[in-house]
Write an enzyme that holds these catalytic residues in place. Sequence first.
Site, PDB file in Angstrom:
ATOM      1  N   SER A 139      -0.524   2.749  -6.014  1.00 38.04           N
ATOM      2  CA  SER A 139      -0.686   2.039  -7.287  1.00 38.04           C
ATOM      3  C   SER A 139      -0.647   3.081  -8.386  1.00 38.04           C
ATOM      4  O   SER A 139      -0.895   4.271  -8.132  1.00 38.04           O
ATOM      5  CB  SER A 139      -2.050   1.338  -7.303  1.00 38.04           C
ATOM      6  OG  SER A 139      -2.354   0.850  -8.606  1.00 38.04           O
ATOM      7  N   TYR A 152     -11.551   1.294  -7.027  1.00 38.63           N
ATOM      8  CA  TYR A 152     -10.153   1.065  -6.625  1.00 38.63           C
ATOM      9  C   TYR A 152      -9.310   2.320  -6.866  1.00 38.63           C
ATOM     10  O   TYR A 152      -8.509   2.722  -6.026  1.00 38.63           O
ATOM     11  CB  TYR A 152      -9.607  -0.126  -7.419  1.00 38.63           C
ATOM     12  CG  TYR A 152      -8.182  -0.526  -7.102  1.00 38.63           C
ATOM     13  CD1 TYR A 152      -7.799  -0.884  -5.802  1.00 38.63           C
ATOM     14  CD2 TYR A 152      -7.206  -0.575  -8.108  1.00 38.63           C
ATOM     15  CE1 TYR A 152      -6.488  -1.275  -5.519  1.00 38.63           C
ATOM     16  CE2 TYR A 152      -5.907  -0.956  -7.838  1.00 38.63           C
ATOM     17  CZ  TYR A 152      -5.550  -1.304  -6.549  1.00 38.63           C
ATOM     18  OH  TYR A 152      -4.252  -1.688  -6.269  1.00 38.63           O
TER      19      TYR A 152
HETATM   20  N1  LIG Z   1      -0.825  -6.760  -7.873  1.00 36.40           N
HETATM   21  C1  LIG Z   1      -0.886  -5.589  -8.472  1.00 36.40           C
HETATM   22  O1  LIG Z   1      -0.993  -5.513  -9.724  1.00 36.40           O
HETATM   23  C2  LIG Z   1      -0.775  -4.307  -7.690  1.00 36.40           C
HETATM   24  C3  LIG Z   1      -0.481  -3.138  -8.406  1.00 36.40           C
HETATM   25  C4  LIG Z   1      -0.379  -1.930  -7.712  1.00 36.40           C
HETATM   26  C5  LIG Z   1      -0.595  -1.895  -6.347  1.00 36.40           C
HETATM   27  N2  LIG Z   1      -0.912  -3.049  -5.669  1.00 36.40           N
HETATM   28  C6  LIG Z   1      -1.136  -2.922  -4.233  1.00 36.40           C
HETATM   29  O2  LIG Z   1      -0.111  -3.624  -3.559  1.00 36.40           O
HETATM   30  C7  LIG Z   1      -0.606  -4.134  -2.320  1.00 36.40           C
HETATM   31  C8  LIG Z   1      -0.329  -5.632  -2.244  1.00 36.40           C
HETATM   32  O3  LIG Z   1      -0.949  -6.244  -3.378  1.00 36.40           O
HETATM   33  P1  LIG Z   1      -0.650  -7.763  -3.793  1.00 36.40           P
HETATM   34  O4  LIG Z   1      -0.632  -7.798  -5.280  1.00 36.40           O
HETATM   35  O5  LIG Z   1       0.499  -8.296  -3.033  1.00 36.40           O
HETATM   36  O6  LIG Z   1      -2.036  -8.417  -3.371  1.00 36.40           O
HETATM   37  P2  LIG Z   1      -2.405  -9.620  -2.355  1.00 36.40           P
HETATM   38  O7  LIG Z   1      -1.483 -10.765  -2.561  1.00 36.40           O
HETATM   39  O8  LIG Z   1      -3.873  -9.809  -2.531  1.00 36.40           O
HETATM   40  O9  LIG Z   1      -2.078  -8.990  -0.932  1.00 36.40           O
HETATM   41  C9  LIG Z   1      -2.960  -8.211  -0.196  1.00 36.40           C
HETATM   42  C10 LIG Z   1      -2.525  -8.312   1.249  1.00 36.40           C
HETATM   43  O10 LIG Z   1      -3.340  -7.415   2.022  1.00 36.40           O
HETATM   44  C11 LIG Z   1      -3.785  -8.105   3.174  1.00 36.40           C
HETATM   45  N3  LIG Z   1      -5.039  -7.537   3.634  1.00 36.40           N
HETATM   46  C12 LIG Z   1      -6.186  -7.385   2.939  1.00 36.40           C
HETATM   47  N4  LIG Z   1      -7.116  -6.834   3.733  1.00 36.40           N
HETATM   48  C13 LIG Z   1      -6.534  -6.643   4.951  1.00 36.40           C
HETATM   49  C14 LIG Z   1      -6.981  -6.129   6.176  1.00 36.40           C
HETATM   50  N5  LIG Z   1      -8.240  -5.671   6.351  1.00 36.40           N
HETATM   51  N6  LIG Z   1      -6.120  -6.074   7.225  1.00 36.40           N
HETATM   52  C15 LIG Z   1      -4.852  -6.519   7.072  1.00 36.40           C
HETATM   53  N7  LIG Z   1      -4.368  -7.030   5.948  1.00 36.40           N
HETATM   54  C16 LIG Z   1      -5.211  -7.091   4.889  1.00 36.40           C
HETATM   55  C17 LIG Z   1      -3.920  -9.563   2.745  1.00 36.40           C
HETATM   56  O11 LIG Z   1      -3.734 -10.427   3.862  1.00 36.40           O
HETATM   57  P3  LIG Z   1      -4.883 -11.175   4.685  1.00 36.40           P
HETATM   58  O12 LIG Z   1      -5.940 -11.573   3.699  1.00 36.40           O
HETATM   59  O13 LIG Z   1      -4.161 -12.338   5.307  1.00 36.40           O
HETATM   60  O14 LIG Z   1      -5.329 -10.164   5.695  1.00 36.40           O
HETATM   61  C18 LIG Z   1      -2.717  -9.711   1.821  1.00 36.40           C
HETATM   62  O15 LIG Z   1      -1.557 -10.046   2.545  1.00 36.40           O
HETATM   63  C19 LIG Z   1      -2.083  -3.749  -2.253  1.00 36.40           C
HETATM   64  O16 LIG Z   1      -2.222  -2.547  -1.534  1.00 36.40           O
HETATM   65  C20 LIG Z   1      -2.438  -3.533  -3.725  1.00 36.40           C
HETATM   66  O17 LIG Z   1      -3.533  -2.671  -3.875  1.00 36.40           O
HETATM   67  C21 LIG Z   1      -0.979  -4.247  -6.307  1.00 36.40           C
END
Ligand SMILES: NC(=O)c1ccc[n+]([C@@H]2O[C@H](COP(=O)([O-])OP(=O)(O)OC[C@H]3O[C@@H](n4cnc5c(N)ncnc54)[C@H](OP(=O)(O)O)[C@@H]3O)[C@@H](O)[C@H]2O)c1
Length: 254
Positions: A139, A152
């Site tokens: 991120s 975070y």
């Molecule tokens: N959205 C943003 O602004 C943003 C910006 C920069 C980076 N990111 C990063 O990008 C990644 C994806 O984010 P997103 O926006 O797509 O968020 P999201 O929709 O909340 O996705 C998070 C994913 O992680 C999985 N997860 C959470 N805990 C887990 C565990 N213990 N074991 C296995 N899977 C797990 C969840 O699936 P389950 O709940 O089904 O396990 C879900 O599929 C994350 O690493 C986040 O930090 C996001």
Amino acid sequence: MTAAALPVAVVTGASSGIGAATARHLAAAGHRVVLTARRKDRIEALAAELAEAGHQATAYALDVTDRPAVDAFAASLDRCDVLVNNAGGALGADPVASGDPEDWRRMYEVNVIGTLHMTQALLPALTGSGAGTVVVVSSTAGHATYEGGAGYVAAKHGARVLAETLRLEIVGTPVRVIEVAPGMVKTEEFATTRFRGDTERAAKVYEGVPDPLSADDVADTITWAVTRPPHVNIDLLVVRPRAQASNHKVHREG
Ligand SMILES: NC(=O)c1ccc[n+]([C@@H]2O[C@H](COP(=O)([O-])OP(=O)(O)OC[C@H]3O[C@@H](n4cnc5c(N)ncnc54)[C@H](OP(=O)(O)O)[C@@H]3O)[C@@H](O)[C@H]2O)c1
């Protein structure tokens, strides 16, 4: 190509947002995708959707913080060419003075230890593939801090350091390490999870921002980096919406 000949891409956190979009993009780019996340129903539905569209996709319910489960998953694979460490997220936005240490622990567990578990378990297969790729979805929080973000930010700095160190340690092996660091991405669950179901507070994150990144934008970026020739290592790709010049400087309208 037969299914067995397709490169295998494992995507963690494929049940929503960036992970689900990345699975779609990598499948379209000719990978056999293995979707993992804790919510089995969602990854099974996505695997069925991809299969319906003529792609090779399987689902495997997995919590990346559970090491024995990760090892059993690794043992179930016949090959692995690409690992996308995407599972992760934020919990809370409290100042250091009042943040809940349990939130910090959980963020470190999923964003750092989860990435460590998956990478350690799949590194032998990635090396054995002759041209492996590890992607770490960190991120912009892994590169600069902001008020209320320390838990975070600290976890994503950890994920970034894992990627940078691994690259140094395995140089000379046929595995590359790519870090993709997104800025503001409007996904369905990220902010809602962060604010524990408070959808109004979650909506404020994106309020007035003309075009935040979508999950597809980030998936496209990841897929571009993964599909470069194997000798090309995109060390770090920082991707933000045009309206976000830094973690602090966001253009909002209205
Ligand atoms: N959205 C943003 O602004 C943003 C910006 C920069 C980076 N990111 C990063 O990008 C990644 C994806 O984010 P997103 O926006 O797509 O968020 P999201 O929709 O909340 O996705 C998070 C994913 O992680 C999985 N997860 C959470 N805990 C887990 C565990 N213990 N074991 C296995 N899977 C797990 C969840 O699936 P389950 O709940 O089904 O396990 C879900 O599929 C994350 O690493 C986040 O930090 C996001």
